[in-house]
Write a protein that holds these residues in place. Sequence first.
Motif, mmCIF file in Angstrom:
data_model
loop_
_atom_site.group_PDB
_atom_site.id
_atom_site.type_symbol
_atom_site.label_atom_id
_atom_site.label_comp_id
_atom_site.label_asym_id
_atom_site.label_seq_id
_atom_site.Cartn_x
_atom_site.Cartn_y
_atom_site.Cartn_z
ATOM 1 N N ARG A 107 18.966 27.560 4.268
ATOM 2 C CA ARG A 107 18.587 26.500 5.198
ATOM 3 C C ARG A 107 19.343 26.634 6.516
ATOM 4 O O ARG A 107 20.567 26.825 6.529
ATOM 5 C CB ARG A 107 18.865 25.119 4.607
ATOM 6 C CG ARG A 107 18.096 24.801 3.309
ATOM 7 C CD ARG A 107 16.615 24.630 3.586
ATOM 8 N NE ARG A 107 15.878 24.209 2.407
ATOM 9 C CZ ARG A 107 15.271 25.030 1.560
ATOM 10 N NH1 ARG A 107 15.345 26.351 1.751
ATOM 11 N NH2 ARG A 107 14.597 24.557 0.519
ATOM 12 N N ILE A 108 18.606 26.525 7.623
ATOM 13 C CA ILE A 108 19.196 26.478 8.965
ATOM 14 C C ILE A 108 18.675 25.242 9.660
ATOM 15 O O ILE A 108 17.460 25.034 9.767
ATOM 16 C CB ILE A 108 18.830 27.725 9.789
ATOM 17 C CG1 ILE A 108 19.443 28.985 9.164
ATOM 18 C CG2 ILE A 108 19.301 27.572 11.236
ATOM 19 C CD1 ILE A 108 18.993 30.266 9.846
ATOM 20 N N VAL A 109 19.582 24.413 10.147
ATOM 21 C CA VAL A 109 19.212 23.218 10.899
ATOM 22 C C VAL A 109 19.123 23.577 12.379
ATOM 23 O O VAL A 109 20.015 24.232 12.929
ATOM 24 C CB VAL A 109 20.234 22.089 10.687
ATOM 25 C CG1 VAL A 109 19.867 20.857 11.518
ATOM 26 C CG2 VAL A 109 20.327 21.724 9.208
ATOM 27 N N ALA A 110 18.031 23.157 13.021
ATOM 28 C CA ALA A 110 17.818 23.465 14.436
ATOM 29 C C ALA A 110 17.055 22.323 15.075
ATOM 30 O O ALA A 110 16.606 21.390 14.397
ATOM 31 C CB ALA A 110 17.047 24.773 14.591
ATOM 32 N N ILE A 167 14.035 21.431 11.150
ATOM 33 C CA ILE A 167 14.115 20.858 12.496
ATOM 34 C C ILE A 167 14.540 19.398 12.433
ATOM 35 O O ILE A 167 13.916 18.580 11.752
ATOM 36 C CB ILE A 167 12.771 20.993 13.218
ATOM 37 C CG1 ILE A 167 12.484 22.478 13.499
ATOM 38 C CG2 ILE A 167 12.769 20.192 14.519
ATOM 39 C CD1 ILE A 167 11.201 22.724 14.250
ATOM 40 N N GLU A 168 15.615 19.086 13.144
ATOM 41 C CA GLU A 168 16.040 17.702 13.296
ATOM 42 C C GLU A 168 15.119 17.033 14.311
ATOM 43 O O GLU A 168 15.014 17.481 15.458
ATOM 44 C CB GLU A 168 17.496 17.627 13.769
ATOM 45 C CG GLU A 168 18.000 16.202 13.915
ATOM 46 C CD GLU A 168 19.461 16.114 14.294
ATOM 47 O OE1 GLU A 168 19.911 15.006 14.638
ATOM 48 O OE2 GLU A 168 20.160 17.155 14.247
ATOM 49 N N MET A 169 14.476 15.969 13.878
ATOM 50 C CA MET A 169 13.529 15.253 14.749
ATOM 51 C C MET A 169 14.347 14.371 15.703
ATOM 52 O O MET A 169 14.765 13.265 15.352
ATOM 53 C CB MET A 169 12.553 14.442 13.897
ATOM 54 C CG MET A 169 11.658 15.320 13.032
ATOM 55 S SD MET A 169 10.576 14.404 11.898
ATOM 56 C CE MET A 169 11.774 13.924 10.633
ATOM 57 N N ALA A 195 11.313 20.088 8.169
ATOM 58 C CA ALA A 195 12.162 19.029 8.716
ATOM 59 C C ALA A 195 13.531 18.983 8.063
ATOM 60 O O ALA A 195 13.678 19.198 6.854
ATOM 61 C CB ALA A 195 11.490 17.674 8.529
ATOM 62 N N GLU A 196 14.534 18.687 8.911
ATOM 63 C CA GLU A 196 15.789 18.133 8.429
ATOM 64 C C GLU A 196 15.662 16.628 8.635
ATOM 65 O O GLU A 196 15.478 16.170 9.764
ATOM 66 C CB GLU A 196 16.990 18.673 9.213
ATOM 67 C CG GLU A 196 18.311 18.185 8.632
ATOM 68 C CD GLU A 196 19.256 17.603 9.655
ATOM 69 O OE1 GLU A 196 20.456 17.544 9.370
ATOM 70 O OE2 GLU A 196 18.815 17.182 10.729
ATOM 71 N N LEU A 197 15.727 15.860 7.565
ATOM 72 C CA LEU A 197 15.510 14.425 7.662
ATOM 73 C C LEU A 197 16.831 13.728 7.971
ATOM 74 O O LEU A 197 17.628 13.451 7.069
ATOM 75 C CB LEU A 197 14.886 13.909 6.358
ATOM 76 C CG LEU A 197 13.944 12.706 6.478
ATOM 77 C CD1 LEU A 197 14.633 11.487 7.071
ATOM 78 C CD2 LEU A 197 12.704 13.069 7.298
ATOM 79 N N ASP A 198 17.075 13.500 9.252
ATOM 80 C CA ASP A 198 18.239 12.737 9.710
ATOM 81 C C ASP A 198 17.744 11.332 10.042
ATOM 82 O O ASP A 198 17.017 11.149 11.022
ATOM 83 C CB ASP A 198 18.852 13.408 10.941
ATOM 84 C CG ASP A 198 20.064 12.661 11.483
ATOM 85 O OD1 ASP A 198 20.256 11.482 11.125
ATOM 86 O OD2 ASP A 198 20.812 13.244 12.291
ATOM 87 N N PHE A 221 12.903 19.811 4.108
ATOM 88 C CA PHE A 221 13.668 20.890 3.493
ATOM 89 C C PHE A 221 15.147 20.553 3.284
ATOM 90 O O PHE A 221 15.823 21.193 2.480
ATOM 91 C CB PHE A 221 13.616 22.147 4.368
ATOM 92 C CG PHE A 221 12.255 22.748 4.555
ATOM 93 C CD1 PHE A 221 11.239 22.562 3.639
ATOM 94 C CD2 PHE A 221 12.001 23.545 5.676
ATOM 95 C CE1 PHE A 221 9.991 23.138 3.818
ATOM 96 C CE2 PHE A 221 10.759 24.134 5.862
ATOM 97 C CZ PHE A 221 9.756 23.931 4.930
ATOM 98 N N HIS A 222 15.660 19.588 4.043
ATOM 99 C CA HIS A 222 17.118 19.395 4.143
ATOM 100 C C HIS A 222 17.314 17.995 4.700
ATOM 101 O O HIS A 222 16.381 17.404 5.252
ATOM 102 C CB HIS A 222 17.660 20.443 5.118
ATOM 103 C CG HIS A 222 19.140 20.668 5.103
ATOM 104 N ND1 HIS A 222 19.779 21.357 4.102
ATOM 105 C CD2 HIS A 222 20.108 20.337 5.998
ATOM 106 C CE1 HIS A 222 21.077 21.451 4.379
ATOM 107 N NE2 HIS A 222 21.293 20.832 5.530
ATOM 108 N N ALA A 223 18.522 17.422 4.576
ATOM 109 C CA ALA A 223 18.726 16.056 5.072
ATOM 110 C C ALA A 223 20.139 15.856 5.576
ATOM 111 O O ALA A 223 21.076 16.551 5.166
ATOM 112 C CB ALA A 223 18.408 15.036 3.980
#
Length: 334
Positions: A107-110, A167-169, A195-198, A221-223
């Motif tokens: 996982r890569i957050v962008a 992707i951080e929204m 999505a990264e769910l922030d 995918f990630h949070a």
Amino acid sequence: MKLGAYTACLHDRPLDETLKILGELGLTSAEINAGGFVPAPHLPIDDILASPGAREEYLGRFTQAGITLTGLNVNGNPLNPDPRVGPKHAADLHRAIDVAAALGVKRIVAMSGLPAAHPGSPVANWIVNPWDSQYLDILDYQWQKIAVPFWKDINTRAAAADVKICIEMHPQNLVFNPPTLQRLVEQTNATHVGAELDPSHLFWQGMDPIACVNYLGDLVFHAAAKDTRINPDNVKLYGVLDDRFTRTPATASPLNLGGENTLNQWPPNPSWEFVAVGRGHGIDDFWVPFLRALHAVDPDMAVNIEHEDQEFDQVEGLRLAAENLLAAGAKAGV
């Protein structure tokens, strides 16, 4: 489900001390910065890319600490038209994919990024309310000419590396809510972008993060675990699009975000502010059902604390967030 922390708040400490702190707080996951807006002191990128031995030694430090490396973070603006910023952030994202593949990190957050309004402009332009047709013209240019080709290439790179880009929204980006995330995936035919769910940025925009998880489903995918406190009396006057930020004085060593850009100071009485987990929304009312919703999408998903609560120092804020996140995880049964 793995509950942990993004280590940017501990960048003034060595990696081993940082991992020790996470372990003492009962966390089992770490997300490490790999470039973008902030540097990567916890990631020896050149060594990892050059040497299998360095990769083994690096991962061994996590194993020894009882922490799993669940993600790399390269938040920045890879579409920034400023030649001092956009190309560097794009290169950081490309390199992060290579590093993740070398380490076996999935996982890569962008961030999606934000281009200019038209060719030749050196300034990014966020169109958030396109009531006039000229604004739709700008969005057509930003999406079709800039974002879609870029993200098609990123998806190809990520697929080849067996890495998911999360992707951080985030406002001031083309992708800032679930429909724009879905639009990017559909227009690029992406298989490895989601999505990264922030929840923090969704809260202040007026969204329900649990509804967003349910809407996006397998695209999550990630949070991140970061809370937002809405200050209703201030919202009555300033709204959530509060523009009263001020420049950080040079004497206060403002954080450089690329080129000549620096992080501004928050207003003293903001409409909303980032706070530790549980200080904006209740454990039972939000965090327990939020974790359950994420668990329903992927029982192995990592949820990493991002500490930006200005009322606490690095460790105390992280400790409070960890206590509340772990309590929510226990109640949620995840």
